[in-house]
Write an enzyme that holds these catalytic residues in place. Sequence first.
Site, short mmCIF file in Angstrom:
data_model
loop_
_atom_site.label_atom_id
_atom_site.label_comp_id
_atom_site.label_asym_id
_atom_site.label_seq_id
_atom_site.Cartn_x
_atom_site.Cartn_y
_atom_site.Cartn_z
N HIS A 160 3.40 0.72 -2.99
CA HIS A 160 3.83 1.75 -2.04
C HIS A 160 5.25 2.24 -2.36
O HIS A 160 6.09 2.34 -1.47
CB HIS A 160 3.72 1.26 -0.59
CG HIS A 160 2.30 1.13 -0.13
ND1 HIS A 160 1.60 2.20 0.39
CD2 HIS A 160 1.45 0.07 -0.14
CE1 HIS A 160 0.37 1.78 0.69
NE2 HIS A 160 0.26 0.51 0.38
N HIS B 263 -3.80 5.74 -1.23
CA HIS B 263 -2.56 6.44 -0.92
C HIS B 263 -2.09 7.31 -2.09
O HIS B 263 -1.14 8.08 -1.95
CB HIS B 263 -1.44 5.45 -0.56
CG HIS B 263 -1.57 4.90 0.82
ND1 HIS B 263 -0.73 5.26 1.84
CD2 HIS B 263 -2.46 4.02 1.35
CE1 HIS B 263 -1.08 4.62 2.94
NE2 HIS B 263 -2.12 3.87 2.66
N ASP C 50 -2.57 1.97 -4.85
CA ASP C 50 -1.49 2.26 -3.92
C ASP C 50 -0.13 2.05 -4.59
O ASP C 50 0.75 1.36 -4.08
CB ASP C 50 -1.62 1.45 -2.62
CG ASP C 50 -2.66 2.03 -1.69
OD1 ASP C 50 -3.23 3.10 -2.01
OD2 ASP C 50 -2.92 1.43 -0.64
#
Length: 193
Positions: A10, A84, A48
């Site tokens: 992330h 994501h 991600d």
Amino acid sequence: MRFVHLADLHLGRSLAEFSLIELQREILGQIIDYIRHNDVDAVVIAGDVYDRAAPSTQAVNLLDGFLTLLSQLGKPVLLIAGNHDSPERLSFLSPLLERSGVYIAGDYRLGQPPVTLTDAFGPVNFYLLPFFRPGYIRAQAEGEIIGGYDDAVRCAIRHMNVNPHERNVLVAHQFVCASGSMPLRSDSEMIFV
């Protein structure tokens, strides 16, 4: 084969308007140090990578620096997109990066061959299965019934033509849960109707 497995980095995430980029830079530096001082054959990054589909310049630069250092260390990198990530943004320049040992699967094509690496015991096939929505597989699988995620993942794996007599690793970023169970979702997960 010994590999470092990372997921859900992330990069670019903020918490309560506080950027985590410097902490993420420090952690990636620690990972590089670990790889330098240990017998690691490859690095697997299972989705991600970024915190959002349109990552910040800082996040892109951080990943660029990390992949560059891994390449300089001669460590192959197998990286897939997560829910994501933007598959198109993540796989930009993929064919060119493969020459440096960086293999990126932003989207999945049915029948996509594995990335095969070799260690002292012979070849290891890495099947890269990034996050996808069922409609993406449905569009590729003419004549097959793809009702939801389970059907789509089964179809993708069926088309991999895995040889069970070889060493194989599936690198995936998918929703997986016990039969009949519903997944637990966090606030950042997207639900599609």
